[in-house]
Design an enzyme around this catalytic site. Structure first.
Site, mmCIF file in Angstrom:
data_model
loop_
_atom_site.group_PDB
_atom_site.id
_atom_site.type_symbol
_atom_site.label_atom_id
_atom_site.label_comp_id
_atom_site.label_asym_id
_atom_site.label_seq_id
_atom_site.Cartn_x
_atom_site.Cartn_y
_atom_site.Cartn_z
ATOM 1 N N GLU A 187 0.412 5.133 0.655
ATOM 2 C CA GLU A 187 -0.486 6.191 1.120
ATOM 3 C C GLU A 187 0.031 7.560 0.690
ATOM 4 O OE1 GLU A 187 -0.994 5.532 5.339
ATOM 5 O OE2 GLU A 187 -2.233 3.750 4.956
ATOM 6 N N CYS B 258 -10.235 -4.905 -0.423
ATOM 7 C CA CYS B 258 -11.349 -3.949 -0.357
ATOM 8 C C CYS B 258 -12.176 -4.040 -1.643
ATOM 9 C CB CYS B 258 -10.825 -2.526 -0.140
ATOM 10 S SG CYS B 258 -10.171 -1.746 -1.634
ATOM 11 N N CYS C 270 -4.027 0.696 -2.624
ATOM 12 C CA CYS C 270 -3.881 -0.541 -1.854
ATOM 13 C C CYS C 270 -2.791 -1.432 -2.457
ATOM 14 C CB CYS C 270 -5.183 -1.339 -1.857
ATOM 15 S SG CYS C 270 -6.534 -0.566 -0.960
ATOM 16 N N ASN D 269 0.841 -1.197 0.000
ATOM 17 C CA ASN D 269 0.000 0.000 0.000
ATOM 18 C C ASN D 269 0.877 1.247 0.000
ATOM 19 O OD1 ASN D 269 0.576 -0.895 2.683
ATOM 20 N ND2 ASN D 269 -1.070 0.351 3.520
ATOM 21 N N CYS E 85 -10.433 -2.965 -4.897
ATOM 22 C CA CYS E 85 -9.450 -3.948 -5.385
ATOM 23 C C CYS E 85 -10.142 -5.183 -5.952
ATOM 24 C CB CYS E 85 -8.495 -4.330 -4.263
ATOM 25 S SG CYS E 85 -7.363 -2.990 -3.825
ATOM 26 N N GLU F 83 -2.986 -4.565 -3.225
ATOM 27 C CA GLU F 83 -3.477 -5.447 -4.295
ATOM 28 C C GLU F 83 -3.476 -4.733 -5.638
ATOM 29 O OE1 GLU F 83 -4.784 -4.736 -1.415
ATOM 30 O OE2 GLU F 83 -5.917 -6.394 -0.540
HETATM 31 N N1 THU Z 1 -5.286 -1.488 2.356
HETATM 32 C C1 THU Z 1 -4.711 -2.317 1.452
HETATM 33 O O1 THU Z 1 -3.585 -2.087 0.996
HETATM 34 N N2 THU Z 1 -5.398 -3.413 1.072
HETATM 35 C C2 THU Z 1 -6.611 -3.791 1.557
HETATM 36 O O2 THU Z 1 -7.157 -4.792 1.143
HETATM 37 C C3 THU Z 1 -7.269 -2.960 2.569
HETATM 38 C C4 THU Z 1 -6.614 -1.677 2.893
HETATM 39 C C5 THU Z 1 -4.534 -0.317 2.804
HETATM 40 C C6 THU Z 1 -5.030 1.006 2.336
HETATM 41 C C7 THU Z 1 -4.513 1.922 3.421
HETATM 42 O O3 THU Z 1 -3.181 2.296 3.112
HETATM 43 C C8 THU Z 1 -4.495 1.072 4.667
HETATM 44 O O4 THU Z 1 -4.573 -0.268 4.213
HETATM 45 C C9 THU Z 1 -5.634 1.357 5.624
HETATM 46 O O5 THU Z 1 -6.862 1.304 4.981
#
Ligand code: THU
Length: 135
Positions: A49, A90, A58, A47, A93, A60
């Site tokens: 941010e 999520c 994310c 991920n 994704c 994925e």
């Molecule tokens: N996140 C992912 O990378 N994958 C997921 O399936 C759920 C959420 C990340 C996004 C964000 O950087 C952090 O988790 C919190 O939501």
């Protein structure tokens, strides 16, 4: 399911390594993903941010975009590793994965190092798809 243990283990290891690269200074929630392509290659993502929070990508989707950017569009499985509980992808994704691999196997690792394998068909039973774009 359909995957030999050594492949599952390799995907989990790759996802764990990718998680180390997570850029998650805002949530502190680090995620890694490893995507198995039909040719046997593996692409990873973490991920990423952003201070403008909604621009976060994310793990994925990072893995999918990395693979597609190198010409891979057929995927068999994805392993996802987060910090605690087994984390399913999520909704965004799920939709992106479904564009390429509606029958994808989704391997989720939990904090006890146990994994379970779901299918994207179960996670997203009625995806929007290209067929709806046709009149
Ligand atoms: N996140 C992912 O990378 N994958 C997921 O399936 C759920 C959420 C990340 C996004 C964000 O950087 C952090 O988790 C919190 O939501």
């Amino acid at each position: 399911m359909d995957f030999p243990k050594d492949i599952i283990d390799a995907l989990i290891t790759a996802a764990r390594e990718a998680r180390e690269f997570a850029h998650a200074p805002y949530s502190g929630f680090r995620v890694g993903a490893a995507l198995l392509c039909s040719d046997g290659s593996v692409f990873t993502g973490c991920n990423v941010e952003n201070s403008s929070f909604s621009l976060t990508c994310c793990a994925e989707r990072s893995a999918v975009f990395s693979a597609v950017g190198e010409g891979r569009t057929e995927f068999d499985a994805i392993a996802i590793v987060a910090d605690g509980e087994a984390v399913p992808p999520c909704g965004a994704c799920r939709q992106v994965l479904s564009e390429f691999a509606p029958d994808l196997h989704v391997i989720l690792l939990d904090k006890h190092d146990e994994h379970r394998i779901l299918t994207l068909t179960n996670l997203l039973p009625e995806p929007f798809s290209a067929r709806y774009l046709k009149d």
